[in-house]
Design a protein around this motif. Structure first.
Motif, mmCIF file in Angstrom:
data_model
loop_
_atom_site.group_PDB
_atom_site.id
_atom_site.type_symbol
_atom_site.label_atom_id
_atom_site.label_comp_id
_atom_site.label_asym_id
_atom_site.label_seq_id
_atom_site.Cartn_x
_atom_site.Cartn_y
_atom_site.Cartn_z
ATOM 1 N N TRP A 36 0.846 -1.191 0.000
ATOM 2 C CA TRP A 36 0.000 0.000 0.000
ATOM 3 C C TRP A 36 0.881 1.239 0.000
ATOM 4 O O TRP A 36 1.897 1.288 0.702
ATOM 5 N N ARG A 45 4.411 10.241 -3.954
ATOM 6 C CA ARG A 45 3.780 9.047 -3.434
ATOM 7 C C ARG A 45 4.766 8.306 -2.538
ATOM 8 O O ARG A 45 5.959 8.268 -2.822
ATOM 9 N N TYR A 95 -3.288 3.748 -2.257
ATOM 10 C CA TYR A 95 -3.223 2.915 -3.444
ATOM 11 C C TYR A 95 -2.734 1.514 -3.087
ATOM 12 O O TYR A 95 -1.783 1.353 -2.314
ATOM 13 N N CYS A 96 -3.352 0.535 -3.694
ATOM 14 C CA CYS A 96 -2.860 -0.827 -3.673
ATOM 15 C C CYS A 96 -1.783 -0.933 -4.747
ATOM 16 O O CYS A 96 -1.907 -0.318 -5.821
ATOM 17 N N ALA A 97 -0.712 -1.682 -4.492
ATOM 18 C CA ALA A 97 0.405 -1.700 -5.418
ATOM 19 C C ALA A 97 1.073 -3.066 -5.440
ATOM 20 O O ALA A 97 0.888 -3.880 -4.525
ATOM 21 N N ASP A 113 9.641 3.398 -6.704
ATOM 22 C CA ASP A 113 8.186 3.400 -6.730
ATOM 23 C C ASP A 113 7.721 2.012 -7.127
ATOM 24 O O ASP A 113 8.406 1.305 -7.879
ATOM 25 N N TYR A 116 3.293 -1.269 -10.239
ATOM 26 C CA TYR A 116 1.873 -1.357 -10.562
ATOM 27 C C TYR A 116 1.053 -0.721 -9.436
ATOM 28 O O TYR A 116 1.319 -0.951 -8.262
ATOM 29 N N TRP A 117 0.065 0.057 -9.834
ATOM 30 C CA TRP A 117 -0.767 0.772 -8.870
ATOM 31 C C TRP A 117 -2.234 0.649 -9.260
ATOM 32 O O TRP A 117 -2.572 0.577 -10.437
ATOM 33 N N GLY A 120 -6.822 3.981 -6.490
ATOM 34 C CA GLY A 120 -6.809 4.708 -5.233
ATOM 35 C C GLY A 120 -8.157 4.829 -4.553
ATOM 36 O O GLY A 120 -9.211 4.767 -5.195
#
Length: 127
Positions: A36, A45, A95-97, A113, A116-117, A120
């Motif tokens: 997350w 981010r 965001y889930c990532a 970073d 994949y995101w 949100g």
């Protein structure tokens, strides 16, 4: 193709709790991590929590340690973030990532970073 869809955001008073959920698909077999991240307008981010495949080890940003808990239900393709004792500074888009396992520590350190995101879900904590 990796797809991530978050839900569970909302508004809460300081000290309250929220649980975020993420439906994940397409995360490849092998060593990977799910996590997350969050972002507020005007800031970069940042990763806040990571869970690794093949054992479920977890790691957190210092700012959320002891308050947030990341978990995963592999059978249901679900990722969760339990957020307790929320503070106004936790307000952000969450965001889930996902990424390779070796990226997790780099993301939490602010050196990389996630690859994949999701799209949100907003979390707002009022004082």
């Amino acid at each position: 193709q990796v797809q991530l869809l978050e839900s569970g955001g909302g508004s809460v008073q300081a000290g309250g709790s929220l649980r975020l959920s993420c439906v994940e698909s397409g995360v490849t077999a092998g060593r990977n991590c799910l996590g997350w991240g969050r972002q507020v307008p005007g800031k970069e981010r940042e990763g806040v929590a990571v869970i690794y495949s093949g054992g479920g080890a977890t790691d957190y940003a210092d700012s959320v340690k002891g308050r947030f808990t990341i978990s995963r239900d592999v059978a249901k393709n679900m990722l969760y973030l339990q957020m307790d004792n929320l503070k106004p500074e936790d307000s952000a888009m969450y965001y889930c990532a996902a990424d390779r396992a070796d990226m997790g520590a780099l993301v939490l350190a602010g050196l990389a970073d996630f690859g994949y995101w999701g799209q949100g879900t907003q979390v707002t904590v009022s004082s």
